[in-house]
Write a protein that holds these residues in place. Structure first.
Motif, short mmCIF file in Angstrom:
data_model
loop_
_atom_site.label_atom_id
_atom_site.label_comp_id
_atom_site.label_asym_id
_atom_site.label_seq_id
_atom_site.Cartn_x
_atom_site.Cartn_y
_atom_site.Cartn_z
N ASN A 218 -1.84 60.29 -48.27
CA ASN A 218 -2.01 58.85 -48.07
C ASN A 218 -1.79 58.06 -49.34
OD1 ASN A 218 -2.65 59.13 -45.33
ND2 ASN A 218 -4.82 59.50 -45.78
N ASP A 219 -2.03 58.68 -50.49
CA ASP A 219 -1.84 58.02 -51.77
C ASP A 219 -0.42 58.18 -52.31
OD1 ASP A 219 -1.90 60.70 -52.27
OD2 ASP A 219 -3.51 60.64 -53.77
N PHE A 220 0.43 58.78 -51.51
CA PHE A 220 1.83 59.05 -51.86
C PHE A 220 1.96 59.95 -53.07
CE2 PHE A 220 2.52 55.75 -48.84
CZ PHE A 220 3.76 56.03 -48.29
N LYS A 221 0.96 60.79 -53.26
CA LYS A 221 1.03 61.87 -54.22
C LYS A 221 1.16 63.18 -53.47
CE LYS A 221 -1.71 59.48 -57.75
NZ LYS A 221 -2.93 59.53 -58.60
N GLY A 245 0.70 68.75 -40.82
CA GLY A 245 1.36 68.04 -39.72
C GLY A 245 2.60 67.28 -40.19
N ILE A 246 2.96 66.24 -39.43
CA ILE A 246 4.21 65.53 -39.71
C ILE A 246 4.06 64.42 -40.74
CG2 ILE A 246 4.97 66.02 -37.35
CD1 ILE A 246 4.76 63.02 -36.77
N ASP A 247 2.83 63.91 -40.94
CA ASP A 247 2.67 62.74 -41.81
C ASP A 247 3.14 62.99 -43.25
OD1 ASP A 247 1.67 61.61 -39.57
OD2 ASP A 247 -0.33 61.16 -40.37
N PRO A 248 2.74 64.09 -43.91
CA PRO A 248 3.23 64.32 -45.28
C PRO A 248 4.74 64.44 -45.35
CG PRO A 248 1.34 65.73 -44.79
CD PRO A 248 1.76 65.12 -43.49
N LEU A 249 5.35 65.04 -44.34
CA LEU A 249 6.80 65.20 -44.32
C LEU A 249 7.49 63.85 -44.17
CD1 LEU A 249 6.90 68.32 -42.01
CD2 LEU A 249 7.84 68.27 -44.33
N LEU A 250 6.99 63.00 -43.27
CA LEU A 250 7.60 61.70 -43.06
C LEU A 250 7.46 60.81 -44.29
CD1 LEU A 250 6.46 61.00 -39.37
CD2 LEU A 250 8.76 61.61 -40.17
N ARG A 251 6.30 60.86 -44.94
CA ARG A 251 6.14 60.09 -46.17
C ARG A 251 7.13 60.57 -47.23
NH1 ARG A 251 0.58 61.47 -45.42
NH2 ARG A 251 -0.54 59.87 -44.25
N GLY A 252 7.30 61.88 -47.31
CA GLY A 252 8.24 62.43 -48.27
C GLY A 252 9.67 62.00 -47.99
N LEU A 253 10.03 61.90 -46.70
CA LEU A 253 11.39 61.52 -46.34
C LEU A 253 11.69 60.08 -46.73
CD1 LEU A 253 11.76 63.22 -42.82
CD2 LEU A 253 12.92 63.88 -44.94
N PHE A 254 10.78 59.16 -46.42
CA PHE A 254 11.13 57.77 -46.70
C PHE A 254 10.78 57.33 -48.12
CE2 PHE A 254 6.93 56.91 -44.52
CZ PHE A 254 6.28 56.28 -45.57
N ALA A 255 10.05 58.16 -48.86
CA ALA A 255 9.73 57.82 -50.25
C ALA A 255 10.64 58.52 -51.26
CB ALA A 255 8.27 58.15 -50.56
#
Length: 300
Positions: A218-221, A245-255
Motif C-alpha cells: 500500500n505504501d508502494f514499497k 494476491g493481485i494487488d502487489p502485482l498490479l501496483r508494480g505494473l502501473f508504477a
C-alpha cells in the motif's frame, strides 16, 4: 551428447493456402486460422466461443456472474481453476505444487503472473458491475445482466485501447493519421487480423517486457517477498495465491516503467534464455520463435 530442441509448432493453415492451389489457380500465401474474435469485445474475459463462455459463467445463481472457486483473505474471488478443458496449461503440477491453472476467456492467462493479475481484475470487474445492475434492475434475469455487463466491459476495453493506449504507442500524430476519429460502424471493413500484424508488427510488445515483476504494498514499497523474476512467474498461480494476491502485482505494473528497448537486448534474457523453463525439456527462446513464426507464416 544430444540436446533437446526447442518445441515449436507451426500454426494451422487455411485450406488451399501456402501452396500452388487448384482452387485459386495460383501460388497463394499461407494464411492462418484465427481462433479468437477479431473485435475488441473482451473475448479475453469471456472466451471466443459459446462453449467457453458458458464454462466461465455461474449458471446457478441467475445473477449474471462469472463463476469462481476460492476467494482471497479480503473475500475477493479468484478465477476458477481449470479442470477438464482443452486449454494448454504448462503448469508443472506435482505433490509440491498441486495448484491447477486458472481458467479465463484467454487460455494464456497463466503464462505469467502479471497477465494472471489483469485477467483476475477484469473478472472481478464483471462481477462488480453485474452486482450493481442487479441492485438497479430487480426484474432482470441472469442472462440479461450477463449480456449487459459484457457490453460494458467490452466498451471499457475499447475506450482504454483507443483513448489511452494507442495514442501512446503510435504518438498522437500517428494516431490521427492511421486511425483518426470514429465515424461509425462500417460493415464493409474486413475486421480480420493480418499475418503481418499478428506475426511481426504486434510482437514489438515483447520488447517492452521487464525481466522482473515488481510487487508493491500500500505504501508502494516492495513487499517482504520482494519482486519476482519473470522466469519464476511463468505458470505459477501458487505464487500469487500465497504471496499477496493481485494487488502487489498490479501496483508494480502501473508504477514501473516499460523496459527500454536496447540495441544489444531487444528482448530481456528471461524471455530468450528461460522462457517456460519449468515446463519444457529445454527453455524456449521467444525471439527465435518470433523470427521463425514470421518467416513461416507469410511465405508462399
Amino acid at each position: 551428447m544430444k540436446f533437446p530442441c526447442i518445441e515449436f509448432e507451426r500454426s494451422a493453415a487455411v485450406c488451399g493456402s501456402g501452396e500452388t492451389s487448384l482452387i485459386f489457380n495460383q501460388v497463394t500465401y499461407r494464411e492462418q486460422v484465427n481462433l479468437i474474435t477479431s473485435f475488441i469485445d473482451a473475448s479475453n474475459v469471456y472466451g471466443s466461443s459459446e462453449v467457453d463462455a458458458l464454462d466461465l459463467r455461474d449458471l446457478f445463481s441467475d445473477h449474471g456472474l462469472l463463476r469462481f472457486d476460492i476467494v482471497s483473505g479480503n473475500q475477493k474471488p479468484y478465477l476458477p481453476f481449470e479442470k477438464d478443458s482443452l486449454m494448454d496449461c504448462r503448469r508443472n503440477r506435482s505433490i509440491d505444487n498441486p495448484i491447477r491453472c486458472f481458467l479465463s476467456g484467454d487460455f494464456r492467462a497463466n503464462e505469467q503472473l502479471g497477465l494472471t493479475a489483469m485477467h483476475t481484475l477484469w473478472f472481478r470487474e464483471h462481477n462488480r458491475i453485474a452486482g450493481k445492475l442487479l441492485e438497479m434492475n430487480a426484474d432482470w434475469d441472469g442472462e440479461r445482466i450477463y449480456q449487459e455487463t459484457r457490453k460494458i466491459i467490452g466498451a471499457m476495453m475499447q475506450h482504454i485501447t483507443y483513448k489511452h493506449w494507442l495514442p501512446l504507442i503510435l504518438g498522437q500524430d500517428g494516431y490521427n493519421r492511421w486511425i483518426g476519429d470514429y465515424k461509425g460502424y462500417d460493415s464493409n471493413v474486413n475486421p480480420s487480423m493480418s499475418n503481418e500484424f499478428a506475426t511481426a508488427a504486434f510482437r514489438f510488445g515483447h520488447t517492452l517486457i521487464n525481466p522482473r515483476l515488481e510487487r508493491l504494498g500500500n505504501d508502494f514499497k516492495s513487499i517482504p517477498s520482494g519482486p519476482i523474476l519473470l522466469h519464476e512467474a511463468f505458470f505459477a498461480p501458487e505464487r500469487m495465491l500465497s504471496e499477496g494476491g493481485i494487488d502487489p502485482l498490479l501496483r508494480g505494473l502501473f508504477a514501473s516503467p516499460l523496459k527500454k528497448p536496447l540495441s544489444n537486448q531487444l528482448l530481456n534474457n528471461e524471455l530468450t534464455e528461460k522462457l517456460f523453463h519449468r515446463s519444457t525439456d529445454v527453455a524456449l527462446d521467444l525471439a527465435a520463435m518470433n523470427i521463425q513464426r514470421d518467416m513461416g507464416t507469410t511465405s508462399p
